[in-house]
Scaffold this motif. Structure first.
Motif, PDB file in Angstrom:
ATOM      1  N   LYS A 102      45.503  27.036  51.342  1.00 17.46           N
ATOM      2  CA  LYS A 102      45.783  28.471  51.265  1.00 17.46           C
ATOM      3  C   LYS A 102      45.728  28.964  49.823  1.00 17.46           C
ATOM      4  CE  LYS A 102      49.098  31.997  52.774  1.00 17.46           C
ATOM      5  NZ  LYS A 102      50.405  32.231  53.440  1.00 17.46           N
ATOM      6  N   ALA A 103      46.315  28.215  48.901  1.00 16.29           N
ATOM      7  CA  ALA A 103      46.326  28.627  47.491  1.00 16.29           C
ATOM      8  C   ALA A 103      44.930  28.535  46.879  1.00 16.29           C
ATOM      9  CB  ALA A 103      47.309  27.762  46.703  1.00 16.29           C
ATOM     10  N   MET A 104      44.188  27.493  47.223  1.00 16.70           N
ATOM     11  CA  MET A 104      42.821  27.363  46.702  1.00 16.70           C
ATOM     12  C   MET A 104      41.914  28.464  47.234  1.00 16.70           C
ATOM     13  SD  MET A 104      42.033  23.266  46.518  1.00 16.70           S
ATOM     14  CE  MET A 104      42.639  22.842  48.141  1.00 16.70           C
ATOM     15  N   ARG A 105      42.069  28.793  48.493  1.00 15.31           N
ATOM     16  CA  ARG A 105      41.286  29.878  49.095  1.00 15.31           C
ATOM     17  C   ARG A 105      41.600  31.212  48.413  1.00 15.31           C
ATOM     18  NH1 ARG A 105      37.161  32.521  51.447  1.00 15.31           N
ATOM     19  NH2 ARG A 105      37.848  33.983  53.057  1.00 15.31           N
ATOM     20  N   ARG A 106      42.872  31.477  48.161  1.00 13.00           N
ATOM     21  CA  ARG A 106      43.268  32.704  47.464  1.00 13.00           C
ATOM     22  C   ARG A 106      42.662  32.755  46.065  1.00 13.00           C
ATOM     23  NH1 ARG A 106      44.257  37.290  49.167  1.00 13.00           N
ATOM     24  NH2 ARG A 106      42.672  37.806  47.614  1.00 13.00           N
ATOM     25  N   ASP A 158      40.038  35.705  44.704  1.00 10.25           N
ATOM     26  CA  ASP A 158      40.315  36.444  43.467  1.00 10.25           C
ATOM     27  C   ASP A 158      39.218  36.213  42.423  1.00 10.25           C
ATOM     28  OD1 ASP A 158      42.635  37.332  44.637  1.00 10.25           O
ATOM     29  OD2 ASP A 158      43.945  35.902  43.600  1.00 10.25           O
ATOM     30  N   THR A 159      38.700  34.986  42.380  1.00 11.22           N
ATOM     31  CA  THR A 159      37.634  34.655  41.427  1.00 11.22           C
ATOM     32  C   THR A 159      36.384  35.484  41.690  1.00 11.22           C
ATOM     33  OG1 THR A 159      38.390  32.379  41.058  1.00 11.22           O
ATOM     34  CG2 THR A 159      36.046  32.807  40.725  1.00 11.22           C
ATOM     35  N   LEU A 160      36.002  35.598  42.956  1.00 10.46           N
ATOM     36  CA  LEU A 160      34.790  36.352  43.290  1.00 10.46           C
ATOM     37  C   LEU A 160      34.993  37.842  43.054  1.00 10.46           C
ATOM     38  CD1 LEU A 160      31.918  36.130  44.280  1.00 10.46           C
ATOM     39  CD2 LEU A 160      32.758  36.307  46.631  1.00 10.46           C
ATOM     40  N   ASP A 161      36.151  38.365  43.403  1.00 10.26           N
ATOM     41  CA  ASP A 161      36.437  39.774  43.146  1.00 10.26           C
ATOM     42  C   ASP A 161      36.393  40.068  41.647  1.00 10.26           C
ATOM     43  OD1 ASP A 161      36.723  40.279  45.822  1.00 10.26           O
ATOM     44  OD2 ASP A 161      38.905  40.409  45.801  1.00 10.26           O
ATOM     45  N   ALA A 162      36.973  39.187  40.841  1.00 11.88           N
ATOM     46  CA  ALA A 162      36.979  39.379  39.394  1.00 11.88           C
ATOM     47  C   ALA A 162      35.567  39.345  38.834  1.00 11.88           C
ATOM     48  CB  ALA A 162      37.844  38.318  38.722  1.00 11.88           C
ATOM     49  N   ALA A 163      34.752  38.427  39.331  1.00 13.48           N
ATOM     50  CA  ALA A 163      33.371  38.342  38.865  1.00 13.48           C
ATOM     51  C   ALA A 163      32.603  39.617  39.199  1.00 13.48           C
ATOM     52  CB  ALA A 163      32.682  37.131  39.489  1.00 13.48           C
ATOM     53  N   ALA A 164      32.820  40.136  40.402  1.00  8.48           N
ATOM     54  CA  ALA A 164      32.138  41.370  40.802  1.00  8.48           C
ATOM     55  C   ALA A 164      32.529  42.540  39.905  1.00  8.48           C
ATOM     56  CB  ALA A 164      32.453  41.682  42.261  1.00  8.48           C
ATOM     57  N   LEU A 165      33.806  42.639  39.580  1.00 15.27           N
ATOM     58  CA  LEU A 165      34.314  43.786  38.831  1.00 15.27           C
ATOM     59  C   LEU A 165      34.094  43.674  37.327  1.00 15.27           C
ATOM     60  CD1 LEU A 165      37.655  44.211  40.779  1.00 15.27           C
ATOM     61  CD2 LEU A 165      35.668  45.718  40.912  1.00 15.27           C
ATOM     62  N   GLU A 166      34.010  42.460  36.815  1.00 15.89           N
ATOM     63  CA  GLU A 166      33.968  42.261  35.365  1.00 15.89           C
ATOM     64  C   GLU A 166      32.598  41.872  34.819  1.00 15.89           C
ATOM     65  OE1 GLU A 166      36.936  39.305  34.613  1.00 15.89           O
ATOM     66  OE2 GLU A 166      38.541  40.472  35.553  1.00 15.89           O
ATOM     67  N   CYS A 167      31.670  41.449  35.682  1.00 16.27           N
ATOM     68  CA  CYS A 167      30.407  40.891  35.187  1.00 16.27           C
ATOM     69  C   CYS A 167      29.214  41.833  35.304  1.00 16.27           C
ATOM     70  CB  CYS A 167      30.098  39.580  35.910  1.00 16.27           C
ATOM     71  SG  CYS A 167      31.198  38.241  35.406  1.00 16.27           S
ATOM     72  N   ASN A 168      29.448  43.111  35.597  1.00  8.08           N
ATOM     73  CA  ASN A 168      28.379  44.121  35.583  1.00  8.08           C
ATOM     74  C   ASN A 168      27.100  43.645  36.254  1.00  8.08           C
ATOM     75  OD1 ASN A 168      30.019  45.866  33.922  1.00  8.08           O
ATOM     76  ND2 ASN A 168      29.491  44.550  32.185  1.00  8.08           N
ATOM     77  N   PRO A 169      27.130  43.393  37.560  1.00 12.29           N
ATOM     78  CA  PRO A 169      25.940  42.852  38.224  1.00 12.29           C
ATOM     79  C   PRO A 169      24.708  43.737  38.056  1.00 12.29           C
ATOM     80  CG  PRO A 169      27.851  42.689  39.658  1.00 12.29           C
ATOM     81  CD  PRO A 169      28.269  43.526  38.485  1.00 12.29           C
ATOM     82  N   ILE A 170      23.567  43.105  38.026  1.00  9.89           N
ATOM     83  CA  ILE A 170      22.277  43.787  38.062  1.00  9.89           C
ATOM     84  C   ILE A 170      21.480  43.179  39.202  1.00  9.89           C
ATOM     85  CG2 ILE A 170      21.219  42.232  36.351  1.00  9.89           C
ATOM     86  CD1 ILE A 170      19.721  44.781  35.328  1.00  9.89           C
ATOM     87  N   LEU A 171      20.773  43.997  39.953  1.00 11.43           N
ATOM     88  CA  LEU A 171      20.138  43.557  41.187  1.00 11.43           C
ATOM     89  C   LEU A 171      18.617  43.497  41.052  1.00 11.43           C
ATOM     90  CD1 LEU A 171      22.145  45.693  43.791  1.00 11.43           C
ATOM     91  CD2 LEU A 171      22.800  43.543  42.684  1.00 11.43           C
ATOM     92  N   ASN A 181      33.415  30.848  50.136  1.00  9.96           N
ATOM     93  CA  ASN A 181      33.879  29.794  49.232  1.00  9.96           C
ATOM     94  C   ASN A 181      32.750  29.304  48.330  1.00  9.96           C
ATOM     95  OD1 ASN A 181      36.460  29.910  50.314  1.00  9.96           O
ATOM     96  ND2 ASN A 181      36.231  28.103  51.600  1.00  9.96           N
ATOM     97  N   HIS A 182      31.582  29.055  48.898  1.00 10.79           N
ATOM     98  CA  HIS A 182      30.441  28.599  48.108  1.00 10.79           C
ATOM     99  C   HIS A 182      30.037  29.649  47.077  1.00 10.79           C
ATOM    100  CE1 HIS A 182      30.099  25.473  51.144  1.00 10.79           C
ATOM    101  NE2 HIS A 182      29.142  24.897  50.446  1.00 10.79           N
ATOM    102  N   LEU A 183      30.047  30.907  47.502  1.00 11.36           N
ATOM    103  CA  LEU A 183      29.663  31.999  46.608  1.00 11.36           C
ATOM    104  C   LEU A 183      30.640  32.112  45.440  1.00 11.36           C
ATOM    105  CD1 LEU A 183      27.387  34.115  46.655  1.00 11.36           C
ATOM    106  CD2 LEU A 183      28.966  35.674  47.813  1.00 11.36           C
ATOM    107  N   ALA A 184      31.921  31.999  45.745  1.00  8.84           N
ATOM    108  CA  ALA A 184      32.940  32.103  44.691  1.00  8.84           C
ATOM    109  C   ALA A 184      32.843  30.951  43.703  1.00  8.84           C
ATOM    110  CB  ALA A 184      34.326  32.138  45.329  1.00  8.84           C
ATOM    111  N   ILE A 185      32.608  29.749  44.201  1.00 12.35           N
ATOM    112  CA  ILE A 185      32.470  28.601  43.297  1.00 12.35           C
ATOM    113  C   ILE A 185      31.250  28.771  42.401  1.00 12.35           C
ATOM    114  CG2 ILE A 185      32.033  26.110  43.215  1.00 12.35           C
ATOM    115  CD1 ILE A 185      33.694  25.929  45.848  1.00 12.35           C
ATOM    116  N   ALA A 186      30.156  29.280  42.966  1.00 10.28           N
ATOM    117  CA  ALA A 186      28.967  29.532  42.149  1.00 10.28           C
ATOM    118  C   ALA A 186      29.261  30.568  41.069  1.00 10.28           C
ATOM    119  CB  ALA A 186      27.823  30.012  43.038  1.00 10.28           C
ATOM    120  N   ALA A 187      30.000  31.626  41.411  1.00 11.22           N
ATOM    121  CA  ALA A 187      30.365  32.649  40.423  1.00 11.22           C
ATOM    122  C   ALA A 187      31.259  32.060  39.345  1.00 11.22           C
ATOM    123  CB  ALA A 187      31.064  33.819  41.121  1.00 11.22           C
TER     124      ALA A 187
END
Length: 368
Positions: free
Chosen positions: A124-128, A132-145, A193-199
């Motif tokens: 549960k803690a690792m999943r949380r 949070d890691t993926l949300d932070a990456a989305a908000l802080e890393c200025n994605p370009i598509l 989970n895979h996406l967040a680890i990659a981020a």
């Protein structure tokens, strides 16, 4: 002995082996890529203990658990854990919350002479942490598509960059009606989970921007996490261009040559079964867009596809598939992308062919 840990970041960055002692049904709903499921209780045992806990409380549930897992069954499970510990001495174990189950497994291992640490907070803690890691990456890393018409090679650009997240790769789907593979997609939680680890790994490498393919919310059966998707809707775009001929050739490779290979690999001793499954995939993919094509256009494309499949099966030549691919691009995919390009034009910051786009992204998405 190594200490129990709650340093989730290092667990995922270093691909530390994990022993998941939850029941198989829990593991199947979502797990981590480096985890192996070696449960304390199977699904039936877990259900019985859970019912006992609700009706009689924790002490009664623990007592029932010991009654269910004892003797030869207990010894067999301990042997499986010991084998894993021997193969992955640097690893950790966990249950859902890092509580009774993982502590009991630790105790039984200790009784067998082995000290093996657990993850504090468990799954549960690792999943949380990963959410949070993926949300932070989305908000802080200025994605370009990376955007562009079907067949321009957007995935090739993504694969060439060190700071990219491959949504289609992690979803195991190409994101179109023809996009599924011969093997199933991951579940939603595994995809996330895979996406967040990659981020996490992209950011740990020092990259300040993420590059992703311009995708819809749904990639096959997987949904792009909401925070990331919302950021993508306003992110700048680079538009990838290529010749019509090159696009047809690329689609022929992806959806015909490579997909026949995938289905052949699933039927190594029966070439006919492999080809039949491949043909069913192609015809079924076209059927899924029947209504959007219209009856007359669908019948035309279905006829061209069946003719190409017959020629391919008889002679091995795949070139006849170009006819339906060309028609599908001209009459279905390209009009959609022309409309999208018009609506997204204010967000396009660069356009060009593959080499130029890749070089532009490398120059403008510099590491910290």
């Amino acid at each position: 002995m190594r200490d129990n840990t709650e340093d989730f970041r290092q667990l995922f960055l270093q691909n530390v082996p994990l022993m998941d002692v939850r029941a198989p049904i829990e593991f199947g709903k979502g797990a981590f890529p480096q985890a192996v499921n070696l449960p304390l209780m199977n699904d039936s045992e877990r259900q019985k203990v859970g019912t006992q806990y609700k009706q009689q409380g924790q002490a009664a549930a623990i007592e029932l658990g010991h009654q269910l897992v004892r003797g030869k069954l207990k010894a067999a499970r301990i042997d499986a854990w010991l084998a894993h510990v021997q193969a992955a001495p640097e690893g950790y174990l966990y249950c859902f919350r890092g509580g009774l189950r993982s502590q009991l497994v630790q105790q039984w291992l200790s009784d067998a002479g082995v000290q093996y640490p657990r993850v504090i907070g468990g799954y549960k803690a690792m999943r949380r942490f990963l959410i949070d890691t993926l949300d932070a990456a989305a908000l802080e890393c200025n994605p370009i598509l990376v955007a562009g018409m079907t067949g321009t090679g957007k995935t090739e650009v993504i694969s060439a960059l060190d700071n990219s997240l491959d949504l289609e790769g992690h979803a195991h789907h190409r994101g179109s009606s023809f996009g599924r593979h011969a093997t199933p997609q991951p579940g939603q939680i595994d995809f996330e989970n895979h996406l967040a680890i990659a981020a996490l790994k992209v950011r740990a490498a020092g990259h300040s921007r993420l590059v992703l393919e311009d995708e819809g919310r749904i990639v096959g059966s997987c949904s792009v996490p909401l925070t990331l998707y919302r950021v993508m809707q306003e992110a700048p775009l680079v538009w990838l261009e290529d010749s019509f001929e090159n696009r047809v050739t690329r689609i022929l490779g992806d959806y015909v040559i490579n997909m026949q290979g995938e289905y052949a690999a699933l039927h190594p001793s029966d070439a006919q079964a492999g080809f039949s499954a491949f043909a069913e995939y192609l015809l079924g993919s076209l059927q899924r867009i029947h209504k959007r094509l219209g009856g007359e256009r669908y019948q035309q494309l279905d006829g061209l596809m069946r003719e190409a499949l017959e020629i391919q099966q008889r002679t091995g030549d795949v070139q006849a598939h170009r006819r339906w691919i060309e028609s599908l691009l001209i009459h279905y995919y390209d009009p959609m992308y022309v409309y999208q390009r018009e609506s997204k034009d204010p967000r396009v910051v660069f356009s060009g062919e593959q080499q130029a786009v890749t070089e532009w992204l490398r120059e403008h998405c510099i590491s910290e």
